[in-house]
Structures are given as structure tokens and as C-alpha cells.
Design an enzyme around this catalytic site. Structure first.
Site, short mmCIF file in Angstrom:
data_model
loop_
_atom_site.label_atom_id
_atom_site.label_comp_id
_atom_site.label_asym_id
_atom_site.label_seq_id
_atom_site.Cartn_x
_atom_site.Cartn_y
_atom_site.Cartn_z
N ILE A 1 5.34 -4.36 -4.77
CA ILE A 1 3.69 -4.34 -3.62
C ILE A 1 2.88 -3.64 -3.60
O ILE A 1 3.31 -2.32 -3.15
CB ILE A 1 4.99 -5.06 -2.44
CG1 ILE A 1 5.68 -5.52 -2.19
CG2 ILE A 1 3.34 -4.90 -1.29
CD1 ILE A 1 6.62 -6.14 -1.17
N CYS A 2 1.59 -3.42 -3.29
CA CYS A 2 0.94 -3.08 -3.22
C CYS A 2 0.32 -2.87 -1.86
O CYS A 2 -0.75 -3.83 -1.80
CB CYS A 2 -0.08 -3.16 -4.48
SG CYS A 2 -1.69 -1.76 -4.05
#
Length: 218
Positions: free
Chosen positions: A87-88
Site C-alpha cells: 500500500i502507498c
């Protein structure tokens, strides 16, 4: 009992007692520092109706160091790796604060599904799809929600043949795949090349067929 364990136990209990958020946290094994979070897909998004699970690892210096999270459920989203679930999101990195909790972080992930940030992507190919053809992106994201997150059936793309599934998962049009497969190229290679070149929606007009054939011949 050390401070980290006390904090985690309290957060798990608080989440269990909160029936309104629909955020759930449970143990994966005997360790209270490896957890699984889950939440429903937000309404009015391609993720609506899906059930999304997140792997949570509590670091030794929690809450002064950000919790580690990645999606277990496959998600088609610019800020989530379609391969690894990475996840960013800034609060999982340098914007983390000790006042954040597991529940508030999972709520932030739920909000991320509502508001993608294609300019800061985790998955560049998906981000390209999002920015060049939002309608086609939404169809693909909805289809992934159906097949990976138990979401409602997508009538337009609801198909039985595995080959068609593969095309839909890549967010491509069957007619385009058939066109280049008809030239004698393997279907899997055609899908890979068209996906990499983002041969979707309005972007199709920007890519010459010769360019695709060149890539297929490599």
C-alpha cells in the site's frame, strides 16, 4: 505486561466494542502482534459490496513506529499493488503519528478506496488505466471486487470461460485480444503486451497497431 502489548490489547477491545464502524480486527495466530483487519468496500465506489482483508504486523517500537499493513484481498487500485497487496499511503510511512490507532488506520485504507491518488501510485499500470479511461478502470475494479472480495456480480462482465476472465481481470476488451491473437500470437502474450501498453479506452487511438506487433515479436 509491556506498554506495546497493553496498547494493542486495548485497541483490539475498542474495535470489538465499536459496532458502528464495521472495522474488524482479529488474531492470525497466537501472537497479538500479527493481526488481520477487515472492512466493507465503501458505498458508491467500484469496491462496494466487497469484503477486504488486511495483514497487520505490529513493529517492536509501536506506536512510535508505523504499523505494517498490506492487503490480503486482491484490489484493483492505483495505490495498492495488484501483485503483492503493498500500500502507498503516507500514514504508513513518514506521516505516521503515535496518536493513530489500528482502527483509524484501517478507516484510512477504506477512505483510500474512495479517493485514489494516481499521481503517487503503488501500481503504475493501474494508475495509467485510471487516468486514461476512468470508466474502463471502474469496470475492472468492480470485476476484481466480484471475483476476489465477494462483491455483487457484474452483469456486463459476468462470464464463465477462464480465458475471458483473464481478459476482464486485465481490464482489456475481448475484441482487441482476439484481433492480435488472430495474427498468430499467443493469447497470454497478447494480454501481457496490451496491459503494459495500456491499450484501453480512449488510449487505444494513441497506440499504433504496428507498435503492438513490434512488442509481440520481441
Amino acid at each position: 505486561m509491556d506498554a506495546r502489548l497493553r496498547r494493542v490489547n486495548k485497541e483490539i477491545a475498542d474495535c470489538k466494542n465499536d459496532k458502528s464502524s464495521n472495522i474488524k480486527i482479529e488474531l492470525v495466530d497466537a501472537s497479538p502482534f500479527h493481526l488481520k483487519g477487515s472492512f466493507p468496500g465503501p458505498q458508491d465506489t467500484p469496491y462496494e459490496g466487497g469484503h477486504f482483508e488486511v495483514d497487520i504486523v505490529i513493529p517492536d517500537s509501536y506506536p512510535f513506529q508505523p504499523v505494517k499493513m498490506k492487503f490480503i484481498t486482491k484490489v484493483y487500485h492505483p495505490n495498492i499493488s495488484s501483485a503483492s497487496g503493498a500500500i502507498c499511503l503516507d500514514i504508513l510511512k513518514d506521516a505516521w503519528s503515535p496518536v493513530l490507532t489500528l482502527k483509524s488506520t484501517l478507516i484510512s485504507l477504506q477512505s483510500l478506496l474512495c479517493s485514489p491518488e494516481p499521481n503517487d501510485p503503488q501500481d503504475a499500470e493501474v494508475a495509467k488505466h485510471y487516468t486514461t479511461s476512468k470508466r474502463s478502470f471502474d469496470e475492472t475494479a468492480r470485476y476484481w471486487t466480484q471475483i476476489y472480495a465477494g462483491g455483487p456480480a457484474v452483469k456486463k462482465m459476468e462470464v464463465k470461460e477462464p480465458q475471458k476472465d483473464e481478459i476482464a481481470i486485465a481490464g482489456l476488451e475481448k475484441a482487441h485480444v482476439d484481433q492480435f491473437e488472430g495474427l498468430g500470437f499467443e493469447r497470454s502474450k497478447v494480454i501481457d503486451v496490451l496491459r503494459r501498453l495500456n491499450y484501453r479506452g480512449a488510449n487505444v487511438a494513441n497506440i499504433a497497431e504496428d507498435r503492438i506487433v513490434e512488442e509481440l515479436l520481441k
